[in-house]
Design a protein around this motif. Structure first.
Motif, PDB file in Angstrom:
ATOM      1  N   ALA A  97      11.494  68.351  61.898  1.00 43.49           N
ATOM      2  CA  ALA A  97      12.152  68.927  60.678  1.00 43.49           C
ATOM      3  C   ALA A  97      13.745  68.772  60.849  1.00 43.49           C
ATOM      4  N   CYS A  98      14.328  68.453  61.970  1.00 42.39           N
ATOM      5  CA  CYS A  98      15.807  68.181  62.133  1.00 42.39           C
ATOM      6  C   CYS A  98      15.943  66.583  61.363  1.00 42.39           C
ATOM      7  N   ALA A  99      14.766  65.629  61.843  1.00 45.75           N
ATOM      8  CA  ALA A  99      15.050  64.248  61.402  1.00 45.75           C
ATOM      9  C   ALA A  99      14.839  64.490  59.751  1.00 45.75           C
ATOM     10  N   ASN A 100      14.041  65.380  59.420  1.00 50.63           N
ATOM     11  CA  ASN A 100      13.865  65.363  57.889  1.00 50.63           C
ATOM     12  C   ASN A 100      15.127  65.751  56.995  1.00 50.63           C
ATOM     13  N   ALA A 101      16.186  66.402  57.854  1.00 53.16           N
ATOM     14  CA  ALA A 101      17.335  66.594  57.275  1.00 53.16           C
ATOM     15  C   ALA A 101      18.407  65.336  57.086  1.00 53.16           C
ATOM     16  N   ALA A 102      17.855  64.262  57.475  1.00 55.16           N
ATOM     17  CA  ALA A 102      18.869  63.137  57.286  1.00 55.16           C
ATOM     18  C   ALA A 102      19.082  62.817  55.894  1.00 55.16           C
ATOM     19  N   PRO A 103      20.278  62.138  55.500  1.00 54.83           N
ATOM     20  CA  PRO A 103      20.516  61.715  54.172  1.00 54.83           C
ATOM     21  C   PRO A 103      19.613  60.572  53.922  1.00 54.83           C
ATOM     22  N   SER A 104      19.228  60.340  52.483  1.00 53.15           N
ATOM     23  CA  SER A 104      18.450  59.269  52.112  1.00 53.15           C
ATOM     24  C   SER A 104      18.681  58.623  50.802  1.00 53.15           C
ATOM     25  N   GLY A 105      18.420  57.814  50.476  1.00 52.18           N
ATOM     26  CA  GLY A 105      18.682  57.348  49.164  1.00 52.18           C
ATOM     27  C   GLY A 105      18.091  58.060  47.992  1.00 52.18           C
ATOM     28  N   ALA A 106      19.020  58.499  47.160  1.00 51.39           N
ATOM     29  CA  ALA A 106      18.406  59.469  46.020  1.00 51.39           C
ATOM     30  C   ALA A 106      17.568  60.715  46.554  1.00 51.39           C
ATOM     31  N   VAL A 149      15.679  51.829  51.970  1.00 53.84           N
ATOM     32  CA  VAL A 149      14.586  52.468  52.666  1.00 53.84           C
ATOM     33  C   VAL A 149      14.914  52.307  54.203  1.00 53.84           C
ATOM     34  N   ASN A 150      15.451  50.913  54.521  1.00 55.03           N
ATOM     35  CA  ASN A 150      15.717  50.768  56.026  1.00 55.03           C
ATOM     36  C   ASN A 150      16.850  51.538  56.397  1.00 55.03           C
ATOM     37  N   GLU A 151      17.789  51.913  55.555  1.00 54.42           N
ATOM     38  CA  GLU A 151      19.171  52.429  56.071  1.00 54.42           C
ATOM     39  C   GLU A 151      18.603  54.013  56.197  1.00 54.42           C
ATOM     40  N   SER A 152      17.947  54.581  55.142  1.00 56.88           N
ATOM     41  CA  SER A 152      17.257  56.071  55.245  1.00 56.88           C
ATOM     42  C   SER A 152      16.522  56.134  56.516  1.00 56.88           C
TER      43      SER A 152
END
Ligand code: IYR
Length: 227
Positions: free
Chosen positions: A59-68, A151-154
């Motif tokens: 759940a913590c990992a899922n809080a990361a920023p991502s493209g759009a 995608v790779n950055e996210s």
């Protein structure tokens, strides 16, 4: 939480608290002291880890920023011993080929301090394997393609959050990249839009676990200032 609308899109106030520079320095030092102790571990204990804890980490990992904010990731969580065994056998076959025929002398020399080889018993010993998959595109419930961006950055950022969370929980992990990793797509039956990104065994360290005595570059050597 006070909601406002900007051009019809909902916004909420940022949760932030301004702290003194002194307080910031203390907090940052504590944070850094903790994070610099995170290490890649290859010797795991088979001691079980609560599934509840692992799900909180994800759940913590899922809080990361991502493209759009597309969150172009899937976390495959493997604890099934037969699947772990299949993954170990397939990973070791690729790794044996890599060590014997794919990696050049400079590469083999560069990893000598790690004292690794093609054998990966930790893939069966660690209680969990997290296979992070990147989604080159998404699929909605009608199987219509959804665009994903950076995608790779996210997914890299989500993996950073994941490793920090694992460390925060007192667990250890390895960012493992047996290459190529398409065997994981087959074993885990992943759909066409997903590709394995990292294979991360997670658990407690083995008793008397040793890690290589590696040094990080000095900040002066990685920082360029434009004042
Ligand atoms: N993938 C192999 C080799 C390896 C490559 C790098 I770059 C490392 O930092 C460590 C290992 C293995 O996991 O053994």
């Amino acid at each position: 939480m006070e909601k406002v609308s900007i051009n019809g899109y909902p916004f909420v106030p940022l949760k932030s608290s301004t702290i003194s520079e002194k307080e910031a320095e203390v907090r940052l030092q504590n944070f850094t002291n903790h994070l610099v102790e995170r290490r890649s571990v290859r010797e795991f204990s088979s001691k079980p880890v609560s599934i509840h804890l692992i799900k909180k980490i994800i759940a913590c990992a899922n809080a990361a920023p991502s493209g759009a904010n597309k969150q172009p990731w899937t976390f495959c969580l493997v604890s099934n011993p037969e699947i772990k065994r299949k993954i170990r056998i397939a990973a070791e076959a690729e790794e044996k080929e890599s060590y014997e025929n794919r990696m050049n002398d400079e590469w083999l020399d560069d990893i000598k301090p790690l004292q690794t080889d093609w054998q990966k018993p930790f893939l069966e010993i660690a209680p969990y394997l997290i296979i992070v998959c990147k989604q080159s595109y998404g699929l909605d419930k009608h199987s219509t393609k959804i665009q994903h961006y950076y995608v790779n950055e996210s997914v890299g950022l989500a993996c950073g959050f994941l490793l920090a969370a694992i460390h925060q929980a007192g667990l250890v992990a390895l960012t493992h990249t047996p290459s190529p990793m398409n065997f994981l797509s087959k074993i885990l039956n992943r759909p066409e839009n997903e590709k394995p990104f990292l294979l991360i065994p997670v658990g407690y360290p083995a008793e008397n676990c040793l890690v290589p005595d590696l040094k990080k570059k000095k900040v002066e050597d990685i920082l360029v200032e434009y004042t």
